[in-house]
Design an enzyme around this catalytic site. Structure first.
Site, mmCIF file in Angstrom:
data_model
loop_
_atom_site.group_PDB
_atom_site.id
_atom_site.type_symbol
_atom_site.label_atom_id
_atom_site.label_comp_id
_atom_site.label_asym_id
_atom_site.label_seq_id
_atom_site.Cartn_x
_atom_site.Cartn_y
_atom_site.Cartn_z
ATOM 1 N N ALA A 15 -7.223 -5.425 3.363
ATOM 2 C CA ALA A 15 -6.482 -4.414 2.611
ATOM 3 C C ALA A 15 -5.784 -3.466 3.581
ATOM 4 O O ALA A 15 -6.149 -3.362 4.755
ATOM 5 C CB ALA A 15 -7.430 -3.639 1.706
ATOM 6 N N CYS A 16 -4.798 -2.765 3.071
ATOM 7 C CA CYS A 16 -4.027 -1.783 3.831
ATOM 8 C C CYS A 16 -4.974 -0.805 4.516
ATOM 9 O O CYS A 16 -5.951 -0.381 3.901
ATOM 10 C CB CYS A 16 -3.098 -1.042 2.877
ATOM 11 S SG CYS A 16 -2.091 0.210 3.678
ATOM 12 N N PRO A 17 -4.762 -0.502 5.766
ATOM 13 C CA PRO A 17 -3.646 -0.831 6.637
ATOM 14 C C PRO A 17 -3.918 -2.006 7.575
ATOM 15 O O PRO A 17 -3.160 -2.245 8.507
ATOM 16 C CB PRO A 17 -3.472 0.447 7.445
ATOM 17 C CG PRO A 17 -4.895 0.887 7.681
ATOM 18 C CD PRO A 17 -5.602 0.553 6.371
#
Length: 81
Positions: A15-17
């Site tokens: 998942a981000c980042p």
């Protein structure tokens, strides 16, 4: 899956980042004009990687989604130093 690339990064499940951070690290070891193929599953990666490419001046050659997987082909920028 494309076949004309110099390195591949599997960012599925991240998942981000994290996808962008892994891309930055992968590009650091590539030479100028080499191609990085990335596959991710985070829907936000499309927007994030487009922004990353624009900011860093790395060329986003392709960005597409198939069956919930996001594919990116990025050319490492040529240094202007």
């Amino acid at each position: 899956m494309p076949s004309n690339y110099d390195a591949e990064l599997d960012a599925m499940g991240l998942a981000c980042p994290l996808p962008v951070l892994r891309i930055r690290k992968a590009l650091a070891v590539l030479s100028e004009n080499q191609i990085l193929y990335v596959i991710a599953t985070d829907p936000g990666s499309l927007k994030d990687i487009q922004a990353f490419s624009r900011i860093t001046k790395n060329e986003l050659l392709e960005a597409y989604e198939t069956e919930g997987k996001y594919h990116f082909i990025i050319r490492k920028r040529v240094s202007t130093n």
